[in-house]
Structures are given as C-alpha cells and as structure tokens.
Scaffold this motif. Structure first.
Motif: not given
Length: 377
Positions: A194-195, A222, A276
């Motif tokens: 997710d990063f 995340s 995020r």
C-alpha cells in the motif's frame, strides 16, 4: 505444462480430513454444542463480541471486505492467518517434506522464510538479488539455475516491496518466474504494497491466471494493526481450501476479526488512505533531509515501503558497518531513538533502516542521527 497442485502438496495433506468444529454447521440459536461458558467471559470491563463463544472459523465478513478492497472475484480466494508468519509456516508445512524438500529465497529479504524453513527441517536455497547501485531486483538467470539444480524446491518466496530493500520487484520479473517451467508455488509477499506510489503495485488479481501464485498481505503496516496479528493469503480456491483444512480451527480470534472489519469499513479505509498519504509524504521529506546530513551516503532501493534504507559512511567516504552499528547503538541507548542496523544483510553494507514516523518523530530522529554521526566521526 499446466500446473498440477497435487504434485506440490504433500500426500498426507491432500488426504487430510480437516477437524470439523462446532461453528462449521450452526452459529445461531441456543448454542449448547461446543462446551462454551454460557454465562459469559470473566471480564469486568467492556469488550467487543461474544467472547464466550468460539469465533467464525472462516471470518466471511472480513474476507468480503478484503475481496472488495483488492478487486478479487471471491472470498474463496482468501485465507486469513495469525499474521503473515502463520501463512509462511503453513505454506511450508503443506508443500515441503521435512529433510527432503527446499524453498528458494532472494537475499536480502525477510528473515522469517528461513526461520520457518529451519523449524520445519526444510533446506533454504539462496538466489541473491542484483544489488549494484541499490537495484535490488531478481537475477532471473540465477533463479532459474537454482531451480534447475534443485528440483526439490517447492516454494519460491519473492518479497515485493522487499524488506530491508524497500523495493518493488518488476512485474515483468515476477511474471517471468510464473510463466517458466517451474512447477512449485510462487509466493509474493506484499506486506508493504500500500506504500507503493507508482503504477506497479499489487499482483493479487493475477491469482486467477496463475494457479501456483500465492500473494501475502497484512493489516500490520498500512492499516496500523500490527497488534491484532492478521495476515492474508490470496490464491487459487483449491490451494486456499488446503490452507483452511490445515490451519487451527479457530485461528482468528473474535476481537481481531471485529477490529479488522472496522478497519476495512468505508470509514476505516478513508483513515488508512489518509495515514498512507501522510507517510508517503513524510518518506519523501525524510529522504531529502537524510541526503543533506554529513556522514550519510546513498539512499538505497526504490523507496516503495514505509521505511528508508540509508548508508552510513566511514572516514574514507565509503559505507562503514562499524560506524553504522555505533550510530544505531548510540541512538537507541543514549538518545532515545530506535532504528535498525542492517549492515550484515547482503548488499546493505553500512546501512541502517529507518521507519517513517510522524512529523515529530522524524524531526527528533534526524536531530539524534546528526548528533550520533558527530559523536562517532
């Protein structure tokens, strides 16, 4: 050659008749079938859920929300484990015969693959990443050579984004392994996916095309839920069923499931997306400031995770493990900031790994890093 799951899974696992638990059949009504305490839990405060009752063994609500989030076709593509570590251990247990079969890893990489392999008496074959200039990408020629030389390799573990590399493997390289003649499982660990702030993100939707692909994810990073220990495996329904057959009957507790469902709600997802983006923004600022500090060298890797891998230089201007370890120890023991020394990992000479924190935490870390660098010059 089409993939044949029965050639990968151990015969005793294929023949396993899974334990049938009370909640497999009925979950409503006057429940007097599972020897639970009908008066309730011995707790004095508020709590979430009917804790005196055994939890849903398959956590369908959580899986539905993950399915929608990741664009999957069915909850039959999803397995939930007690953190990704349970998923890793189960995959090795169902596929690898102890003292006979092997796994392949690509150093530098996450250490639990090797730990779980050793616990299960499974040999580890290493195909090192291409590390020049902080590339941290697969050496496909070597990967295929290792597979050919070691036909006992039942699982290939690929970490993307990597830990400690913070780097996504290219989709072309992952696809090359999946479309080769290799007939084992290919596990892509996406704990930090997710990063990723670019087009090449998750490969979870590939499981419909590649039946030997397993994609691992987690709510620890995340979603900020490391404390509930919830890991995810995405795969072909036949393989997911085998994982469900093998796991402990009630491996995900009710509090963990309720918290996960809340985090995966629309409101929870919005909060995750907000955090995020803040972490990605802070990552960019952290990289800029690290580059300006005297005594630091290159920022290695693709910076696709929620941490940064940076070189600590010696007096000769080259990466220095001795100084990096001194900086790490001084910061933790005297300056109140804990980072991670990674200098013993392949391709990470003189490196420390710094998790991206809040604005205030990052500011303090940078101040203490400068102080430690001055004191070890």
């Amino acid at each position: 050659m089409p993939f044949d799951l029965t050639k990968v899974i151990r015969p005793n696992i294929l023949a396993l008749k899974p334990y049938r638990c009370a909640r497999d059949d009925y979950s409503e009504g006057v429940l007097l079938d599972a020897n639970e305490n009908a008066y309730g839990p011995a707790l004095t405060g508020e709590h979430k859920g009917d804790l005196n009752r055994y939890p849903d063994p398959y956590q369908s609500q959580v899986k539905e929300r993950i399915m929608n989030l990741r664009g999957l076709k069915s909850i039959q593509n999803l397995f939930l484990g007690v953190g990704s570590d349970e998923v890793i251990d189960l995959l090795i247990r169902i596929a690898c015969v102890p003292a006979k079969d092997k796994i392949l890893i690509t150093p530098p990489t996450y250490g639990m693959y090797s730990v779980c392999a050793q616990i299960n008496d499974v040999e580890v074959v290493k195909s090192k990443l291409v590390v020049e200039n902080g590339a941290f990408q697969l050496d496909l020629e070597n990967v295929f050579s290792c597979i050919k030389t070691n036909p006992e390799i039942k699982i290939v573990f690929l970490c993307s984004p990597g830990n400690p590399t913070g780097t996504c493997l290219t989709h072309d390289s992952i696809r090359a392994v999946l479309e080769s003649d290799y007939q084992g499982l290919v596990v892509v660990d996406e704990a930090y996916v997710d990063f990723v702030d670019k087009e090449e993100g998750s490969v979870a939707t590939w499981v419909d095309k590649y039946p030997n692909l397993v994609v691992m994810q987690t709510l620890s990073k995340s979603f900020g839920l490391a404390g509930i220990r919830l890991g995810i495996a995405v795969g072909h329904p036949e393989l997911i069923q085998i994982l469900n057959n093998t796991k402990a009957p009630y491996n995900i507790g009710t509090p963990s499931a309720l918290i996960a469902a809340e985090a995966l709600s629309e409101e929870g997802l919005q909060k995750m997306y907000d955090y995020r983006q803040r972490l990605i923004d802070q990552r960019g600022l952290l990289i800029e400031k690290l580059k300006a500090i005297s005594g630091t060298g290159r920022i290695l890797g693709g910076n696709d995770a929620n941490f940064v891998l940076v070189e600590i230089l010696g007096s000769n201007g080259q990466p220095c493990n001795d100084r990096a370890h001194k900086v790490y120890s001084m910061m933790a023991e005297a300056l109140g900031v804990v980072i991670r020394f990674r200098g013993t990992e392949y391709g990470c000479n003189g490196c420390v790994r710094i998790t991206v924190g809040t604005e205030e935490e990052n500011a303090k870390m940078l101040d203490m890093l400068e102080k430690a660098l001055k004191d070890t010059a």
